[in-house]
Write a protein that holds these residues in place. Structure first.
Motif, mmCIF file in Angstrom:
data_model
loop_
_atom_site.group_PDB
_atom_site.id
_atom_site.type_symbol
_atom_site.label_atom_id
_atom_site.label_comp_id
_atom_site.label_asym_id
_atom_site.label_seq_id
_atom_site.Cartn_x
_atom_site.Cartn_y
_atom_site.Cartn_z
ATOM 1 N N VAL A 29 42.342 25.570 28.899
ATOM 2 C CA VAL A 29 42.342 26.256 27.614
ATOM 3 C C VAL A 29 42.308 25.203 26.517
ATOM 4 O O VAL A 29 43.036 24.220 26.552
ATOM 5 C CB VAL A 29 43.616 27.125 27.458
ATOM 6 N N LYS A 30 41.451 25.432 25.545
ATOM 7 C CA LYS A 30 41.381 24.535 24.406
ATOM 8 C C LYS A 30 42.666 24.652 23.590
ATOM 9 O O LYS A 30 43.204 25.742 23.438
ATOM 10 C CB LYS A 30 40.173 24.896 23.538
ATOM 11 N N THR A 31 43.162 23.538 23.084
ATOM 12 C CA THR A 31 44.384 23.561 22.293
ATOM 13 C C THR A 31 44.084 23.336 20.825
ATOM 14 O O THR A 31 43.059 22.771 20.463
ATOM 15 C CB THR A 31 45.362 22.458 22.743
ATOM 16 N N GLU A 50 46.012 22.993 30.723
ATOM 17 C CA GLU A 50 45.654 23.754 31.905
ATOM 18 C C GLU A 50 46.822 24.661 32.258
ATOM 19 O O GLU A 50 47.977 24.237 32.232
ATOM 20 C CB GLU A 50 45.362 22.789 33.058
ATOM 21 N N GLY A 51 46.510 25.893 32.564
ATOM 22 C CA GLY A 51 47.530 26.842 32.988
ATOM 23 C C GLY A 51 47.296 27.212 34.428
ATOM 24 O O GLY A 51 46.233 27.698 34.778
ATOM 25 N N ALA A 52 48.280 26.944 35.263
ATOM 26 C CA ALA A 52 48.180 27.284 36.680
ATOM 27 C C ALA A 52 49.039 28.511 36.944
ATOM 28 O O ALA A 52 50.152 28.621 36.423
ATOM 29 C CB ALA A 52 48.639 26.116 37.547
ATOM 30 N N ILE A 53 48.501 29.433 37.713
ATOM 31 C CA ILE A 53 49.270 30.618 38.088
ATOM 32 C C ILE A 53 49.135 30.861 39.586
ATOM 33 O O ILE A 53 48.156 30.478 40.211
ATOM 34 C CB ILE A 53 48.856 31.892 37.313
ATOM 35 N N ILE A 54 50.153 31.493 40.107
ATOM 36 C CA ILE A 54 50.118 32.002 41.479
ATOM 37 C C ILE A 54 50.366 33.495 41.367
ATOM 38 O O ILE A 54 51.320 33.929 40.705
ATOM 39 C CB ILE A 54 51.181 31.336 42.366
ATOM 40 N N VAL A 55 49.487 34.284 41.966
ATOM 41 C CA VAL A 55 49.605 35.742 41.921
ATOM 42 C C VAL A 55 49.708 36.293 43.337
ATOM 43 O O VAL A 55 49.377 35.612 44.316
ATOM 44 C CB VAL A 55 48.396 36.390 41.191
ATOM 45 N N ASP A 56 50.169 37.545 43.436
ATOM 46 C CA ASP A 56 50.186 38.234 44.726
ATOM 47 C C ASP A 56 48.862 38.971 44.918
ATOM 48 O O ASP A 56 47.946 38.830 44.102
ATOM 49 C CB ASP A 56 51.394 39.164 44.834
ATOM 50 N N THR A 57 48.761 39.776 45.942
ATOM 51 C CA THR A 57 47.492 40.456 46.233
ATOM 52 C C THR A 57 47.195 41.601 45.266
ATOM 53 O O THR A 57 46.081 42.125 45.270
ATOM 54 C CB THR A 57 47.474 40.991 47.679
ATOM 55 N N LEU A 58 48.153 41.981 44.437
ATOM 56 C CA LEU A 58 47.896 42.969 43.387
ATOM 57 C C LEU A 58 47.464 42.285 42.087
ATOM 58 O O LEU A 58 47.124 42.955 41.121
ATOM 59 C CB LEU A 58 49.152 43.807 43.119
#
Length: 180
Positions: A29-31, A50-58
């Motif tokens: 993402v540009k700052t 940079e934004g890192a995410i971990i999501v579930d199957t939903l």
């Protein structure tokens, strides 16, 4: 609030509160000019985080972490994965794209006992787009976040504030999409 909503939605969907599978990815993402040096103010005019995410199957968030964009995905992922420790007893596997290759899978296995599976695109025609099973879910979640103007450019001075803004967006997404 985000954790309670996620558990409620999972139970409402007939799933256990704790997922067994996570899917990790990151986006740049540009700052704005307000970025602090701790987050990686670079010498170029085009500053990014940079934004890192971990999501579930939903597509529901399990972990969110903001880090500097010049940090390789596999290095930034360690902080994001560490946020999962002791929160999800059923978690067994995390799916990732090719940016997470290397020693990260061994680190995850040794530290947490989870499997980090790197899913690569088929080599038959690299120019052709292929939807990878389950990996599209995290991409869809990123598209949900694109609807929040405040997240399209990172205006926050501190990484913690940027993470909180993402969490607030996820709370609104869960309330709008899943709570009836």
């Amino acid at each position: 609030v985000m954790d309670c909503l996620r558990s409620f939605i999972r139970k409402q969907s007939g799933r256990p509160a704790s997922p067994s599978l996570g899917i990790i990815d990151s986006r740049s993402v540009k700052t704005s000019h307000h970025v602090d040096s701790e987050r990686g103010k670079m010498e170029t005019e085009d500053l990014r985080t940079e934004g890192a995410i971990i999501v579930d199957t939903l597509g529901l968030p399990l972990s969110v972490k903001i880090h500097k964009a010049n940090l390789h995905d596999s290095k930034g992922a360690q902080q994001t994965i560490e946020n999962l420790a002791h929160k999800f007893p059923r978690l067994m596997k995390i799916l990732a794209d090719g940016g997470y290759r290397g020693d990260l899978a061994d680190w995850v296995r040794k530290k947490f006992g989870w499997i980090l599976e790197v899913m690569l695109r088929p080599e038959e025609c690299p120019c052709k787009f292929h939807v990878l099973p389950k990996r599209w879910i995290v991409e869809r979640t990123f598209s949900w976040l694109e609807n929040f103007r405040r997240l399209t450019i990172d205006y926050e001075f501190l990484a913690e504030t940027a993470e909180t803004m993402v969490q607030i967006a996820f709370i609104q997404i869960m309330l709008n999409k899943f709570i009836e």
